[in-house]
Design an enzyme around this catalytic site. Structure first.
Site, PDB file in Angstrom:
ATOM      1  N   ASP A 206      36.541  38.625  34.787  1.00  0.00           N
ATOM      2  CA  ASP A 206      37.678  37.809  35.195  1.00  0.00           C
ATOM      3  C   ASP A 206      38.757  38.626  35.915  1.00  0.00           C
ATOM      4  O   ASP A 206      39.078  39.746  35.495  1.00  0.00           O
ATOM      5  CB  ASP A 206      38.275  37.207  33.909  1.00  0.00           C
ATOM      6  CG  ASP A 206      39.364  36.199  34.146  1.00  0.00           C
ATOM      7  OD1 ASP A 206      39.042  35.075  34.527  1.00  0.00           O
ATOM      8  OD2 ASP A 206      40.552  36.541  33.941  1.00  0.00           O
ATOM      9  N   GLU A 270      35.202  38.471  39.581  1.00  0.00           N
ATOM     10  CA  GLU A 270      36.050  37.475  40.221  1.00  0.00           C
ATOM     11  C   GLU A 270      37.191  38.213  40.901  1.00  0.00           C
ATOM     12  O   GLU A 270      38.059  38.767  40.233  1.00  0.00           O
ATOM     13  CB  GLU A 270      36.613  36.505  39.169  1.00  0.00           C
ATOM     14  CG  GLU A 270      37.406  35.383  39.797  1.00  0.00           C
ATOM     15  CD  GLU A 270      38.462  34.794  38.874  1.00  0.00           C
ATOM     16  OE1 GLU A 270      38.759  33.617  39.026  1.00  0.00           O
ATOM     17  OE2 GLU A 270      39.013  35.531  38.030  1.00  0.00           O
TER      18      GLU A 270
END
Ligand code: NOJ
Length: 532
Positions: A206, A270
């Protein structure tokens, strides 16, 4: 990365948002046992969708302020999702079906309820103090810098006890970890090992661009292109200091090196380009992170208008920049973005599915897109996503694309026996698994056909990408080639038919009847070229 001995290149990965997949204990929230029960839908049975892997959005212990992206214990399962035994069973049962399992890993921040932060905020002398980013007030009492939170407002929160500010790139309940502290990096690597030792096959990592920042916390300059009508307030600054810092690739290489001690594991990161300016941004992750087990999601097509010229220009250029060992990861939706059908309409969504499943690399699908789920209407009073209403770009928040999977036309769309945590999409009577399984022309059967063709056709699965200049600019065409087999993909991006003079056998069309040489409105065709 595109190592043919690895399971990953060419694979299709299915993102599960556990809260919304399937509820087995009747609390209105999906759980790990629900995923176990639905594995046959995904792969390993005659009528399965046929995906190769699942990515599970966070199920760790969390106060759920950001629905699990605020982790309170990285190595514990939140009771709402089940137990560690459930997790172990999930891994085992998934692997029995040859489904790989990728976990969400959230390294940039933790929950303010995490024991590390609770200890850190106790005093300036706490042993964990330097695990987070604390700074003094400016002389005038203002926060240490002008850095902004992605979710709106200042990225600094004042702590009255110690009279210092701490940094939070997202919500104030998500303090940023200090990655410049080697103890933090070591602790995060241990967490990866914990899950790898349990048998997981990789991680989706993330928000990595914030792992390295300017240690002096210098002010970000103003973004002179800022337009409050189209940009979120975060974009009012050009984030040259608050993200993508000088150590980013070194820190990611440390994470990647953990995988080196295991066999055939992967990391997908990401990373969003600053102010959406790509300019080699994605490529830099392939080029700078060693060992090569890491690839970035590519969000460019998801973020651009649905226009054949723009998409062609982007994909042709991006592919040309990739070395053959680099594995692209295209995405057209996820739990932060509007559903594909809502963005494009049903017809173009079928074209989009064809695009995603014929491009090279490892496409990620978002649960429910395969049955054509649309954003659900969530009344403001019922909104749960904490960023609802905060930002121009996400006025409705992210609840609409996170609603329960529509399994049937029964009570609560077959998701749960009780009222679900978010409302069921209004169109569940038309868009649900049960109904679509029996309808040859359904979105579900379109996805199944595409996934099966991708698996059986070596050119689509692993072939090289070659641009193709279609006779009409509203058509995006490209070729996938292996040895002497050439597959041509033609995608009509507009709602009018187009003539194409192509000699080949149509292997697939988004439409029930397909005619060689003509693309109906929004039709996509996959053609095996003759005489090559
Ligand atoms: C990106 C995740 O996809 C999003 O859902 C989350 O809110 C932020 N990172 C913060 O972790």
């Amino acid at each position: 990365m595109a190592n043919k001995d690895s399971w990953f290149p060419g694979s299709v990965i299915y993102q599960i948002y556990p809260r919304s997949f399937y509820d087995t204990n009747n609390d209105g929230i999906g759980d790990l046992r629900g995923i176990i029960q639905k594995l046959g839908y995904l792969a390993g049975s005659e009528n399965s969708l046929g995906v190769d892997a699942i990515w599970l959005s966070p199920f760790y212990l969390s106060p759920m302020i950001d629905f699990g992206y605020d982790v309170a214990d990285h190595c514990a399962i939140d009771p709402v999702f089940g137990t560690m035994d459930d997790f172990d069973e999930l891994i085992e049962k998934a692997h029995e079906r040859n489904i790989k399992v990728i976990l969400d890993f959230i390294p940039n921040h933790v929950s303010d309820q995490h024991k590390w932060f609770r200890e850190a905020r106790m005093s300036k002398n706490s042993k964990k103090r330097n695990w987070f980013v604390w700074r003094d007030l400016r002389e005038d009492g203002a926060p240490p810098s002008n850095w902004l939170s992605v979710f709106g407002g200042s990225a600094w929160e004042f702590d009255a006890t110690s009279k210092q500010y701490y940094l939070h790139t997202f919500l104030k309940q998500q303090p940023d970890l200090n990655w410049d502290n080697p103890e933090v990096r070591s602790a995060m690597k241990d967490i990866m090992k914990f899950w790898l030792n349990k048998g997981v096959d990789g991680f989706r990592v993330d928000s990595v661009c914030w792992l390295s920042k300017d240690e002096e916390c210098r002010d970000d300059p103003i973004n002179t292109d800022f337009d409050s009508r189209t940009h979120s307030s975060y974009d009012s600054l050009d984030h040259i200091y608050s993200r993508d810092g000088p150590k980013l690739y070194a820190y990611l290489s440390e994470l990647a090196s953990v995988l080196d001690q295991y066999k055939d594991k992967v990391i997908v990161v990401e990373a969003n380009p600053n102010l959406n300016k790509d300019k080699g941004y994605y490529l830099s992750f392939y080029n700078n992170v060693e060992p090569h087990v890491m690839a970035p999601f590519n969000f460019a097509v998801l973020n651009m208008p649905w226009d054949a010229r723009s998409v062609k220009h982007y994909v042709d250029t991006f592919q040309a920049g990739l070395r053959s060992e680099y594995n692209p990861i295209y995405v057209l939706s996820n739990h932060d973005k509007s559903r594909i059908v809502t963005r494009l309409g049903v017809s173009a969504a079928r074209t989009a599915a064809t695009l995603l499943l014929t491009l090279p690399g490892s496409p990620f699908l978002y649960y429910g897109d395969e049955i054509g789920m649309e954003n659900a209407a969530v009344a403001d009073d019922n909104a749960l996503d904490p960023i609802t209403g905060r930002e121009t770009y996400a006025e409705a928040g992210r609840d609409p694309e996170r609603t329960p999977m529509q399994w049937s036309n029964g009570v609560n769309a077959g998701f749960s026996a009780v009222k679900p945590w978010l409302p069921i999409g209004e169109k569940y009577l038309q868009s649900n698994v049960l109904l679509e399984e029996d309808d040859k022309s359904s979105m579900l059967n379109l996805y199944k056909q595409l996934i099966s063709l991708r698996r059986s056709n070596e050119a689509i699965h692993h072939g090289r990408y070659e641009p193709f200049d279609a006779p009409d600019q509203d058509i995006f065409g490209f070729q996938r080639i292996v040895d002497d087999e050439v597959i041509l993909v033609l995608l009509n991006f507009v709602g009018e038919s187009r003539v194409v003079d192509i000699d080949g056998d149509i292997l697939f069309s988004t439409h029930p009847t397909a005619t060689t040489g003509v693309l109906a409105p929004n039709e996509a065709q996959i053609i095996k070229l003759r005489g090559v």
